[in-house]
Structure formats: C-alpha cells, structure tokens
Design a protein around this motif. Structure first.
Motif: not given
Ligand code: ZN
Length: 425
Positions: A54-61, A142-154
């Motif tokens: 397996w490979t460790i994926p990006p960190e998700w917050n 119509y709808y406004e969608v916000i997914v303020d998430s982060e996938l980064k090297t961690g």
C-alpha cells in the motif's frame, strides 16, 4: 463506577471527532487516549510511504462542508453530522444544478431515516450523504456547494502502547480508529482497549508483554507491519482485533485464517464458558485488520470476539450506530470482563505434567474426604479429572475444554495439585 460506565464516559468525549484514515480527527483521538495513558506512542507515517503493498495517501482534513440554497438556507451541513460528508471528499466550490447535485448525493432507500457512512479513499470525488427521507426536500433548481477540505502531503497517524511483561512474548490487541462518529463499529473497540490497558498497567506484574495498537483500518495495519513485522512475528503469542464490542446483543466470533491457533483456542474457550449463545462466522466473512495480520507470510493469528459484528447489524455504517443504542455501559462491561478472564487464563497458562505414576492416592494428602458418601465427591472428581489431563501436552485451555471446568477453577485446582507435589507446572 464500573468499567463499562468509565469506558462509556470516555467514548462520549471521542464521539464528535471527524476521524478518517488520516488527518486531525485520528490525531485528536490518539491525543485523548494519551491523556488517559501517557505511555502511548504516536507514530506519523509520511504521505507517499510504501507500506507493504500500500501507499500512504495524502492527509485529509475538513474545515467545513455544506449545501446551501441560493436564498441562504443550509440544507446539508457537515457541522450537524460528520457522516454528511463523503469521507475523503476532494475540495469543491460552486453553484450547480439540482440534477448535478443529485449525482453527488448518497442515500439508503432501505433505511430512509438513517445517514449512510460512505468513503472514497482511493478515487477522487466529492459527495454528501443524507437520509433518503430528506431527498425530496432538494427541490430547487440550483444550489451552492462548499467542500472546504484539504488533501495535502502529511501523514497517517497511529498509536502504539507497550506494556512490558516478564517475557518479551506478546499479546497483541489491535483496534481501528478511522471511522467518524459511530459507536459500535468504531468507538467500542477504542474504549475497550483503553480500559484493558489500564487494567493491565494497574497489575503488579504481567508475565506477557501486551501491545495495544490504534490504527486506521487495513492501511494502518500495513503501516504497522511494515515497521514492526520482523520484530514481532516470532513474539506474538495471541492476537485479538478489538472491534464491535459495545452492544448487548448476541456474541460473534471470527476465527483466524487457519482457525486452529492459540488465539482461536483461547477465544473459543472463553465463549464456551459464557454459557450464552454466540454466532461463529467463517474467515470468508472477515472485513477488518485480521486480513492483513493473518495474510500468508505475515501469519499472525488474529481473532475477533465481538457482540454485533460489523456488516451484520442494522445500524452498521449509518447514523443509527449511536452511543446508547449500539453501545451500552452493560455491553462494554460484559465484554471487558470477558477479556479480563482471557488475559488471566493466558497469564496462568501452562502444560502441567503429573509427577506420580498412576492415579495418586488423595486421602493421605488430605485431598479426599474421609467419608465416602454418594453425591459428595464432585470437587474430588473435578480434581482427578484435571489431573488426568496433566500429561505435559495439554495446556490450561485444553484441560478446561476436556474437563468441562472453566479456566479460573482449573487454575485453582492446579495450584492445589502443585502444592501437594502431584504435578509439575
Ligand atoms: Zn466499519
């Protein structure tokens, strides 16, 4: 306060964190565990690391995530329930049509009142999970969608707690810590692990070394084994996956891959003497870290003694898996007591061998009543039965199974026999 009550109180604290296979929810959970037991070591495995296959994926917050009508009313909000956001959702911001939004909505039509728990760790997408019964309220154009998430090297974070014993042989207890707010299929295993670790730490000494690991499921076991396998492979005497242990329903048993290991023998003995019904599953019904630990070449025989098994109870992987419903103080307490007995049995395990030739005469040793009367000889019978199995091949659990006497009682009888020099331990 019973252990069940204490565990339950701790789980209330852990409940709200948005856990996943990486990120601050797991980290916060581990920090809370370390506040309880300061010997816990927290290990970070960097994104991109190869761990077994397996490979460790990006960190998700996640900071926030919601769907809002153009008039400003939030109709789905991660703040209300962390199950609302598809696990590992990539960031997204925009105004989209109803039909486009519906392509990103997950529901459970068969359980319309529950929010499903859905993840997409290894394919990039975003999405929201809602009650099927709320689907009809998405009726604007119509709808406004916000997914303020982060996938980064961690990194991927896991915890390891080692309780040294007199020998370096290990009893390994694994539990996963990567599910968001769910009770039986998540928090129960963490709570039980913490309570058992505290119990062992409070004992004057332990014969075996106990290791508790708190890992993101599957990929966390790969990360752990990548680092530890050469060291632990020959040391692990028994291994348990502590999961789904908090309700008060029927017991469940999942064997190791080979099904005939010491871990299996110990677990089945404990279940046998519970005198309560339990359901035995096949190795083919597995779905957790035992897949990694029992894999060919790894071969660490791990078993699971559960209450309602993952995948088998109605509330599994939904918002219905809640404290007070699928985890109760009583459920936690009975599972805790069962594991305590298992550990006591393992601590006292031995392969006693009779030190006299033929059945010994108990009378001169003060072990036989001087009056022989019908119906009064059960204790003697138990002792002779136990002694009859002391051939140097049978261990404590074999003797218990063969004699039909629970391990606590066999330990008592072996102590008496040893004190009278009738056996060698
Ligand atoms: Zn699960």
């Amino acid at each position: 306060m019973s252990s069940g009550e204490e565990i339950y109180a701790f789980l209330i604290k852990l409940w709200p964190y948005c856990r996943s296979i990486t990120g601050n929810g797991v980290r916060q959970t581990l920090h809370d565990i370390r506040d309880e037991i300061n010997q816990l070591e927290i290990i970070e495995v960097p994104t991109g690391s190869k761990v077994l296959d397996w490979t460790i994926p990006p960190e998700w917050n996640v900071k926030s995530a919601f769907v809002r009508s153009l008039s400003g009313k939030k109709i789905i909000d991660f703040e209300q329930n962390n199950l609302h956001l598809l696990g590992y959702s990539i960031p997204f911001k925009g105004i989209i049509s109803r039909s486009e939004l519906l392509e990103h909505i997950y529901t459970l039509p068969e359980q319309p009142e529950l929010i499903p728990y859905v993840t997409s760790y290894y394919k990039e997408r975003w999405g929201f999970c809602i009650r099927y019964q709320d689907l009809s309220s998405i009726n604007e154009d119509y709808y406004e969608v916000i997914v303020d998430s982060e996938l980064k090297t961690g990194s991927l974070t896991y915890g390891e707690l080692k309780i040294p014993g007199e020998t370096s042989e290990e009893i390994l207890c694994s539990t996963y810590c990567c599910h968001p707010s769910m009770a039986n299929d998540q928090l129960s295993g963490i709570g039980l692990s913490v309570a058992l670790a505290k119990y062992l730490l409070n004992k004057k000494k332990n014969r075996y070394t106990y290791k508790f690991i708190f890992i993101p499921e599957i990929i966390g076991s790969a990360a752990y084994l990548q680092r530890e396998l050469p060291e632990i492979k020959s040391r692990v005497k028994a291994a348990f996956n502590l999961t789904c242990c908090g309700d008060n329903r029927t017991w469940s048993y999942l064997p190791s891959r080979k099904g005939n290991s010491f871990s299996d023998k110990v677990a089945l003995n404990a279940l046998k003497f519970l005198n309560q019904p339990y359901q035995t599953f096949s190795w083919n019904n597995r779905g957790s870290d035992e897949s990694m630990f029992c894999a060919p070449g790894v071969d660490i025989p791990m078993v699971s003694i559960m209450r309602s098994k993952y995948g088998e109870f109605a509330e599994y992987h939904t918002s219905g898996d809640q404290l007070g419903i699928t985890v109760t103080e009583d459920g936690l307490e009975t599972t805790f007591q069962l594991y305590k007995k298992i550990f006591e049995g393992i601590e006292h395990n031995c392969k006693p061998i009779s030190s006299v030739l033929g059945e010994p005469q108990l009378g001169p040793r003060g072990l036989y009543p001087d009056l022989s009367i019908k119906g009064s000889t059960t204790p003697v019978k138990d002792m002779l039965n136990v002694l009859s199995y002391c051939d140097g091949d049978n261990d404590l659990f074999d003797i218990s199974n063969l004699s039909g006497i629970r391990t606590e009682k066999v330990i008592e009888l072996l102590t008496i026999l040893n004190n009278k020099d009738l056996i060698k331990l």
